[in-house]
Design a protein around this motif. Structure first.
Motif, PDB file in Angstrom:
ATOM      1  N   PRO A  84     -65.496  13.575  92.648  1.00  0.00           N
ATOM      2  CA  PRO A  84     -64.367  14.474  92.926  1.00  0.00           C
ATOM      3  C   PRO A  84     -63.294  14.341  91.842  1.00  0.00           C
ATOM      4  CG  PRO A  84     -64.155  12.501  94.243  1.00  0.00           C
ATOM      5  CD  PRO A  84     -65.452  12.357  93.477  1.00  0.00           C
ATOM      6  N   GLU A  85     -62.419  15.336  91.782  1.00  0.00           N
ATOM      7  CA  GLU A  85     -61.308  15.280  90.833  1.00  0.00           C
ATOM      8  C   GLU A  85     -60.199  14.349  91.328  1.00  0.00           C
ATOM      9  OE1 GLU A  85     -63.736  17.441  88.907  1.00  0.00           O
ATOM     10  OE2 GLU A  85     -63.287  18.056  90.965  1.00  0.00           O
ATOM     11  N   LYS A  86     -60.019  14.310  92.643  1.00  0.00           N
ATOM     12  CA  LYS A  86     -58.976  13.471  93.228  1.00  0.00           C
ATOM     13  C   LYS A  86     -59.479  12.876  94.530  1.00  0.00           C
ATOM     14  CE  LYS A  86     -55.155  16.460  91.660  1.00  0.00           C
ATOM     15  NZ  LYS A  86     -54.058  17.346  92.141  1.00  0.00           N
ATOM     16  N   GLY A  87     -58.772  11.837  95.003  1.00  0.00           N
ATOM     17  CA  GLY A  87     -59.036  11.295  96.323  1.00  0.00           C
ATOM     18  C   GLY A  87     -59.855  10.021  96.319  1.00  0.00           C
ATOM     19  N   SER A  88     -60.106   9.513  97.519  1.00  0.00           N
ATOM     20  CA  SER A  88     -60.851   8.264  97.678  1.00  0.00           C
ATOM     21  C   SER A  88     -61.813   8.361  98.853  1.00  0.00           C
ATOM     22  CB  SER A  88     -59.893   7.088  97.899  1.00  0.00           C
ATOM     23  OG  SER A  88     -59.150   7.269  99.098  1.00  0.00           O
ATOM     24  N   ILE A  89     -62.872   7.553  98.793  1.00  0.00           N
ATOM     25  CA  ILE A  89     -63.849   7.424  99.877  1.00  0.00           C
ATOM     26  C   ILE A  89     -64.061   5.938 100.097  1.00  0.00           C
ATOM     27  CG2 ILE A  89     -66.181   7.973 100.679  1.00  0.00           C
ATOM     28  CD1 ILE A  89     -66.209  10.217  98.512  1.00  0.00           C
ATOM     29  N   LEU A  90     -63.427   5.408 101.130  1.00  0.00           N
ATOM     30  CA  LEU A  90     -63.480   3.967 101.365  1.00  0.00           C
ATOM     31  C   LEU A  90     -64.574   3.608 102.370  1.00  0.00           C
ATOM     32  CD1 LEU A  90     -59.701   2.979 101.602  1.00  0.00           C
ATOM     33  CD2 LEU A  90     -61.273   2.592  99.693  1.00  0.00           C
TER      34      LEU A  90
END
Length: 323
Positions: free
Chosen positions: A56-62
């Motif tokens: 993705p261009e931005k964000g997080s997946i924790l």
């Protein structure tokens, strides 16, 4: 047991084309979630982003304290071992038997002996109802059997997260019902976190613990099944009840002229909320909530006729699990 996936501010675009922006949700550990949305809203892209196939261009997946978006190399390879993926068409190797298709991840990613591989393959094929079909080729079996073989392959590494892309695609209603029952039963047995992308409204209304809806390049809503099935939000109401009145049109969004023509029309009533699909043997799943409990706890009156098979006592609430 499944693991929680916490998605925050996720944005994806291809060139100048924005797919979705600022998607934030949490997939609870061990629960079944369904992701819906009109065609072309990026549901499959979202699955591929969760497993790290698309950046993705931005964000997080924790996941377990690690951000998949920022992992590379061996670290990403290790976190991917938590995942099992059932692709839309099964993605089986046409020249391999079902046994060899299911065994493929074990042979590629472990050092198990062939005796151990065979034991695991037979166990998973039995789990999805394919015992006796081990020597068949994908071209010799039905679409439903190919889906189940793909599911067996997704299960061989004992994943804690299962991503399932349009399992009802190409299946008739009877076989869709069978595979839905299989998902519910599997969740009870392995307690993994499930995310199912589907267009099938019956699946969305009866199978999951949670529902999410992608629309117009954003996440319109995500939450417990009863929250969305009782929602008056126009997009959610229209999509989950397959209605023509609302902001969604043939080309995703209706134009101002279409919406103006609909203004003042009386909306069809919300249909009753059905009971959630139970396991085959009626053994409660860990994530299962009592019917009507979310509505009761949040002061929501469900549509008339909801949870019709409930027992007497508390209106709209099935006694037993979670009640």
């Amino acid at each position: 047991m499944g693991v929680e996936i916490a998605v925050s501010g996720l944005t994806k675009q291809f060139g100048s084309q924005l797919i979705w922006d600022d998607v934030t949700l949490t997939l609870p550990a061990g629960e079944i979630s369904v992701l819906l949305g009109p065609s072309g809203t990026g549901k499959s892209v979202f699955l591929k982003t969760l497993v790290g196939l698309i950046r993705p261009e931005k964000g997080s997946i924790l996941i377990e304290g690690q951000d998949i978006v920022r992992l590379r190399g061996d670290d990403l390879y290790e976190i991917r071992k938590l995942f099992g993926v059932l692709f839309q068409d099964g993605a089986l190797f046409g020249s391999m038997t079902l046994f060899d298709n299911v065994a493929f991840p074990l042979r590629e990613h472990t050092r198990k002996s062939e005796k151990e591989v065979a034991a695991i393959v037979h166990e998973k094929m039995d789990l999805v109802g394919l015992t006796g079909a081990e020597k068949k080729l994908p071209g010799e079996i039905s679409g439903g059997m190919r889906k189940r073989a793909g599911l067996a392959r997704a299960l061989v590494l004992d994943p804690e997260i299962l991503l399932i892309d349009e399992p009802d695609s190409g299946l008739d209603p009877v076989r869709t019902s069978y595979i839905n029952q299989l998902f519910v039963d599997l969740n009870a047995q392995i307690d993994a976190t499930f995310l199912i992308v589907t267009h099938d409204i019956n699946t969305a209304r009866t199978v999951p613990d949670n529902i999410g809806l992608l629309y117009h390049k954003h996440l319109a809503m995500f939450g417990p099944r009863e929250m969305l099935l009782s929602s008056e939000e126009p997009v959610v109401r229209q999509f989950l009840n397959a209605q023509t009145v609302g902001p969604i049109g043939m080309s995703e969004e209706k134009d101002a002229e279409e919406l103006a023509a609909e203004s003042g029309q009386e909306l069809p009533p919300l249909p009753p909320i059905p009971l959630q699909l139970p396991t085959s043997d009626r053994t409660p799943r860990r994530a299962e909530r009592g019917a009507g409990v979310w509505c009761r706890d949040n002061g929501i009156t469900p549509p008339p006729g909801s949870f019709a098979s409930t027992t007497a006592g508390v209106p709209g609430v099935r006694h037993g699990v979670g009640a």
